[in-house]
Write a protein that holds these residues in place. Structure first.
Motif, PDB file in Angstrom:
ATOM      1  N   PRO A 228      26.707   5.213   7.240  1.00 46.29           N
ATOM      2  CA  PRO A 228      26.476   4.852   8.647  1.00 46.29           C
ATOM      3  C   PRO A 228      27.684   4.145   9.239  1.00 46.29           C
ATOM      4  N   ASP A 229      27.734   4.049  10.550  1.00 47.24           N
ATOM      5  CA  ASP A 229      28.825   3.354  11.223  1.00 47.24           C
ATOM      6  C   ASP A 229      28.923   1.918  10.719  1.00 47.24           C
ATOM      7  N   GLY A 230      30.156   1.499  10.440  1.00 46.05           N
ATOM      8  CA  GLY A 230      30.387   0.147   9.950  1.00 46.05           C
ATOM      9  C   GLY A 230      30.252  -0.002   8.450  1.00 46.05           C
ATOM     10  N   PHE A 231      29.886   1.078   7.750  1.00 47.07           N
ATOM     11  CA  PHE A 231      29.726   1.041   6.301  1.00 47.07           C
ATOM     12  C   PHE A 231      30.781   1.925   5.640  1.00 47.07           C
ATOM     13  N   ARG A 232      31.050   1.641   4.375  1.00 49.29           N
ATOM     14  CA  ARG A 232      31.972   2.450   3.584  1.00 49.29           C
ATOM     15  C   ARG A 232      31.297   2.832   2.263  1.00 49.29           C
ATOM     16  N   SER A 233      31.644   4.000   1.767  1.00 46.45           N
ATOM     17  CA  SER A 233      31.087   4.472   0.501  1.00 46.45           C
ATOM     18  C   SER A 233      32.089   4.277  -0.622  1.00 46.45           C
ATOM     19  N   PHE A 234      31.593   3.772  -1.760  1.00 45.40           N
ATOM     20  CA  PHE A 234      32.388   3.626  -2.972  1.00 45.40           C
ATOM     21  C   PHE A 234      31.549   4.160  -4.121  1.00 45.40           C
ATOM     22  N   GLY A 235      31.708   5.435  -4.449  1.00 45.74           N
ATOM     23  CA  GLY A 235      30.849   6.041  -5.454  1.00 45.74           C
ATOM     24  C   GLY A 235      29.418   6.055  -4.954  1.00 45.74           C
ATOM     25  N   ASP A 236      28.510   5.458  -5.743  1.00 43.55           N
ATOM     26  CA  ASP A 236      27.105   5.392  -5.347  1.00 43.55           C
ATOM     27  C   ASP A 236      26.799   4.185  -4.467  1.00 43.55           C
ATOM     28  N   GLU A 241      31.305  -3.143   6.082  1.00 44.32           N
ATOM     29  CA  GLU A 241      32.707  -3.580   6.058  1.00 44.32           C
ATOM     30  C   GLU A 241      32.861  -5.087   5.897  1.00 44.32           C
ATOM     31  N   SER A 242      31.838  -5.851   6.293  1.00 49.13           N
ATOM     32  CA  SER A 242      31.922  -7.308   6.187  1.00 49.13           C
ATOM     33  C   SER A 242      31.316  -7.850   4.893  1.00 49.13           C
ATOM     34  N   ALA A 243      30.774  -6.981   4.043  1.00 49.42           N
ATOM     35  CA  ALA A 243      30.219  -7.434   2.763  1.00 49.42           C
ATOM     36  C   ALA A 243      31.348  -7.838   1.822  1.00 49.42           C
ATOM     37  N   ALA A 244      31.102  -8.883   1.031  1.00 50.32           N
ATOM     38  CA  ALA A 244      32.109  -9.385   0.087  1.00 50.32           C
ATOM     39  C   ALA A 244      31.550  -9.304  -1.330  1.00 50.32           C
ATOM     40  N   VAL A 245      32.236  -8.550  -2.186  1.00 54.31           N
ATOM     41  CA  VAL A 245      31.791  -8.372  -3.576  1.00 54.31           C
ATOM     42  C   VAL A 245      32.906  -8.865  -4.498  1.00 54.31           C
ATOM     43  N   ASP A 246      32.593  -9.828  -5.345  1.00 56.04           N
ATOM     44  CA  ASP A 246      33.593 -10.348  -6.285  1.00 56.04           C
ATOM     45  C   ASP A 246      34.030  -9.235  -7.235  1.00 56.04           C
ATOM     46  N   PRO A 247      35.325  -9.187  -7.580  1.00 58.44           N
ATOM     47  CA  PRO A 247      35.820  -8.128  -8.475  1.00 58.44           C
ATOM     48  C   PRO A 247      35.129  -8.083  -9.827  1.00 58.44           C
ATOM     49  N   THR A 248      34.541  -9.203 -10.269  1.00 62.21           N
ATOM     50  CA  THR A 248      33.881  -9.207 -11.570  1.00 62.21           C
ATOM     51  C   THR A 248      32.398  -8.851 -11.488  1.00 62.21           C
ATOM     52  N   ALA A 249      31.894  -8.624 -10.291  1.00 62.05           N
ATOM     53  CA  ALA A 249      30.496  -8.204 -10.143  1.00 62.05           C
ATOM     54  C   ALA A 249      30.348  -6.743 -10.548  1.00 62.05           C
ATOM     55  N   LEU A 256      23.015  -0.472  -1.586  1.00 57.99           N
ATOM     56  CA  LEU A 256      23.286  -0.572  -0.146  1.00 57.99           C
ATOM     57  C   LEU A 256      23.386  -2.046   0.217  1.00 57.99           C
ATOM     58  N   LEU A 257      24.564  -2.460   0.701  1.00 57.04           N
ATOM     59  CA  LEU A 257      24.803  -3.858   1.063  1.00 57.04           C
ATOM     60  C   LEU A 257      25.037  -3.959   2.563  1.00 57.04           C
ATOM     61  N   GLY A 258      24.280  -4.834   3.232  1.00 54.48           N
ATOM     62  CA  GLY A 258      24.387  -4.996   4.669  1.00 54.48           C
ATOM     63  C   GLY A 258      25.495  -5.934   5.097  1.00 54.48           C
ATOM     64  N   ALA A 259      25.537  -6.215   6.382  1.00 52.89           N
ATOM     65  CA  ALA A 259      26.593  -7.044   6.965  1.00 52.89           C
ATOM     66  C   ALA A 259      26.544  -8.466   6.407  1.00 52.89           C
ATOM     67  N   GLY A 278      23.500 -10.983   5.538  1.00 53.27           N
ATOM     68  CA  GLY A 278      23.536 -12.425   5.357  1.00 53.27           C
ATOM     69  C   GLY A 278      23.002 -12.924   4.033  1.00 53.27           C
ATOM     70  N   THR A 279      22.670 -12.035   3.109  1.00 54.97           N
ATOM     71  CA  THR A 279      22.090 -12.431   1.825  1.00 54.97           C
ATOM     72  C   THR A 279      23.192 -12.738   0.818  1.00 54.97           C
ATOM     73  N   THR A 280      22.943 -13.734  -0.028  1.00 52.99           N
ATOM     74  CA  THR A 280      23.883 -14.118  -1.075  1.00 52.99           C
ATOM     75  C   THR A 280      23.251 -13.905  -2.451  1.00 52.99           C
ATOM     76  N   VAL A 281      23.998 -13.247  -3.333  1.00 56.27           N
ATOM     77  CA  VAL A 281      23.585 -13.079  -4.722  1.00 56.27           C
ATOM     78  C   VAL A 281      24.519 -13.943  -5.563  1.00 56.27           C
ATOM     79  N   GLY A 282      23.962 -14.959  -6.202  1.00 56.74           N
ATOM     80  CA  GLY A 282      24.768 -15.971  -6.869  1.00 56.74           C
ATOM     81  C   GLY A 282      25.431 -15.501  -8.148  1.00 56.74           C
ATOM     82  N   GLN A 283      26.280 -16.342  -8.673  1.00 56.47           N
ATOM     83  CA  GLN A 283      27.049 -16.052  -9.878  1.00 56.47           C
ATOM     84  C   GLN A 283      26.125 -15.725 -11.052  1.00 56.47           C
ATOM     85  N   GLY A 284      26.395 -14.582 -11.701  1.00 53.97           N
ATOM     86  CA  GLY A 284      25.654 -14.199 -12.886  1.00 53.97           C
ATOM     87  C   GLY A 284      24.234 -13.736 -12.638  1.00 53.97           C
ATOM     88  N   ALA A 285      23.818 -13.651 -11.401  1.00 55.20           N
ATOM     89  CA  ALA A 285      22.453 -13.206 -11.097  1.00 55.20           C
ATOM     90  C   ALA A 285      22.334 -11.694 -11.294  1.00 55.20           C
TER      91      ALA A 285
END
Length: 323
Positions: A228-236, A241-249, A256-259, A278-285
């Protein structure tokens, strides 16, 4: 010479869409306490929009949404146009039942054919083929069914009505399609046609089917449709675009990750998973096979499996939520 727009308009010149979005009385599903069922987020989009997109893709241009006490909430969310459709709304306070709502909406417009869809299901039938079959059969009503995994035919929540069927629907009282209208049509020697779709339309009737529908749509979004508009695909994975994923996750399977989603170091997401804005998934969760709405907090080291978290739910650090 016709323009491309005129050709689309002329493809189904007499068809009008009707979406049955009436509220469910009696609290039959815990989800109904959270939001009107047609507005439940499915892969981060209101459930009713899947039927509307199906109608728009099938070249319909005008749709009436029938609801009762929640009509104004749905109108406020969808406004007057979605996917290029012109939307009108019918408030039913009686209640009138499905057939009654179709009649009441239909008599207000000049169309001769009406494509009817339940707002709590995702249609899977080819609309052009369905309309062609309905016309060829010259049916008063066409009922769409699909075969389940055991080969049993199940209703899909989709119908096509010819305008002449309205003569068999009284103008007051509760009027059901299956129990009242169809027997009247048979008694009047009117034709009721059965159209067998390729599968059963996914539908929300409880928390389990809601979760299953989300997973079905997430898998299709990641594998069969453009992001969808504003989203990017990376494999599955499909990420805003505003989602932040730590490299070690770790993101495993359809995700599917929202804004504004934040996935911290060492966290693991096992799809199908939808995580709202606006959701946060904590370290090691770990979040597995679940649907999280907006502004949730999944604490450090916690575990969420096959569950749904509504807006602003907090899972304490090292806590567990398992359906």
């Amino acid at each position: 010479m016709e323009t491309s727009w005129e050709m689309v308009e002329n493809a189904v010149p007499r068809a009008h869409g009707i979406v049955l979005a009436g509220a469910y009385a009696g609290g039959l599903c815990a989800l109904d306490q959270l939001a009107p069922r047609p507005l439940l987020p499915v892969a981060q989009q209101p459930l009713v929009t899947y039927g509307l997109r199906w109608m728009a893709d099938g070249a319909l241009r005008d749709v009436t949404i029938c609801a009762n006490s929640e009509a104004r909430i749905i109108r406020a969310r969808l406004k007057s146009s979605v996917f290029g459709l012109r939307l009108d709304y019918l408030e039913d306070w009686s209640p009138r039942g499905a057939a009654g709502c179709v009649r009441d909406a239909g008599i207000k417009v000049g169309a001769g054919t009406f494509v009817v869809a339940d707002a709590t299901a995702v249609p899977v039938v080819d609309l052009a083929e369905l309309l062609a079959d309905h016309e060829a059969c010259q049916a008063a009503v066409t009922v769409v069914v699909g075969a389940d995994g055991a080969g049993r035919l199940r209703p899909s929540g989709v119908y096509v009505f010819d305008r002449r069927s309205f003569a068999h629907i009284p103008e007051d009282g509760f009027q059901d399609i299956k129990e009242k209208l169809i027997p009247r049509l048979y008694a009047a020697n009117e034709r009721v046609s059965i159209y067998v779709a390729r599968g059963v339309a996914p539908r929300v009737v409880n928390a389990d089917t809601y979760l299953a529908l989300n997973q079905w749509v997430i898998e299709r979004t990641s594998r069969h449709r453009e992001a969808p508009d504003g989203f990017r695909s990376f494999g599955d994975a499909v990420l805003h675009e505003s989602a932040a994923v730590d490299p070690t996750a770790n993101l495993l399977g359809p995700v599917l990750l929202g804004a504004g989603v934040s996935v911290h170091a060492g966290a693991t997401l096992v799809g199908p998973v939808s995580i709202g804005s606006g959701t946060t998934v904590g370290q090691g969760a770990v979040v597995s096979r679940s649907v999280l709405w907006n502004d949730c907090l999944v604490g450090e080291g916690s575990f969420v499996d096959r569950s749904m978290l509504a807006d602003r739910v907090i899972v304490e650090p090292r806590g567990a939520v398992i359906s």
